[in-house]
Design a protein around this motif. Structure first.
Motif, short mmCIF file in Angstrom:
data_model
loop_
_atom_site.label_atom_id
_atom_site.label_comp_id
_atom_site.label_asym_id
_atom_site.label_seq_id
_atom_site.Cartn_x
_atom_site.Cartn_y
_atom_site.Cartn_z
N LEU A 22 0.78 -1.29 0.12
CA LEU A 22 -0.14 -0.37 -0.24
C LEU A 22 0.75 1.20 0.28
N ILE A 23 2.05 1.10 0.83
CA ILE A 23 2.94 2.56 0.82
C ILE A 23 3.78 2.92 -0.83
N TRP A 26 0.20 3.72 -3.57
CA TRP A 26 -0.09 5.24 -2.67
C TRP A 26 0.79 6.09 -3.73
N PRO A 27 0.53 7.30 -4.23
CA PRO A 27 0.73 8.24 -4.36
C PRO A 27 1.90 9.07 -3.00
N ILE A 28 2.29 9.19 -3.44
CA ILE A 28 2.99 9.76 -2.26
C ILE A 28 3.65 11.63 -2.49
N ALA A 36 8.32 7.56 3.70
CA ALA A 36 7.57 6.24 2.74
C ALA A 36 8.64 4.86 2.95
#
Length: 89
Positions: A22-23, A26-28, A36
């Motif tokens: 997920l990390i 995911w667009p961070i 992250a």
């Protein structure tokens, strides 16, 4: 090793892998990417500890578990430092 301990270890590995995935997908935002990456590395370290403790039986050998734990922590700290060098510059 009991079946319950193996299943608990397997479930922990599934959760850690799911959270890592997920990390990673995911667009961070750019200013959170270093955190992250550190979180993914920490989850990998936790997965390695579960594998060493539950599946390789180091939970029954505290001396060896401590030695592997310290070695693994130092290696992960080195990897984290190498990962964060471009962020620091």
């Amino acid at each position: 090793m009991t079946t319950q301990a193996l299943i608990t270890g397997w479930l922990a590995l599934l959760v850690f892998s799911f959270v890592s995935t997920l990390i990673a997908v995911w667009p961070i935002p750019a200013h959170w990417q270093a955190l992250a990456g550190a979180a993914i590395l920490t989850l990998a370290w936790l997965k390695a500890r579960v594998i060493l403790g539950r599946y390789l039986g180091l939970a029954q050998a505290p001396f060896w578990a401590r030695g592997f734990g310290v070695s693994l922590a130092l290696f992960c700290a080195l990897l984290l430092g190498l990962y964060l060098i471009p962020v620091m510059l």
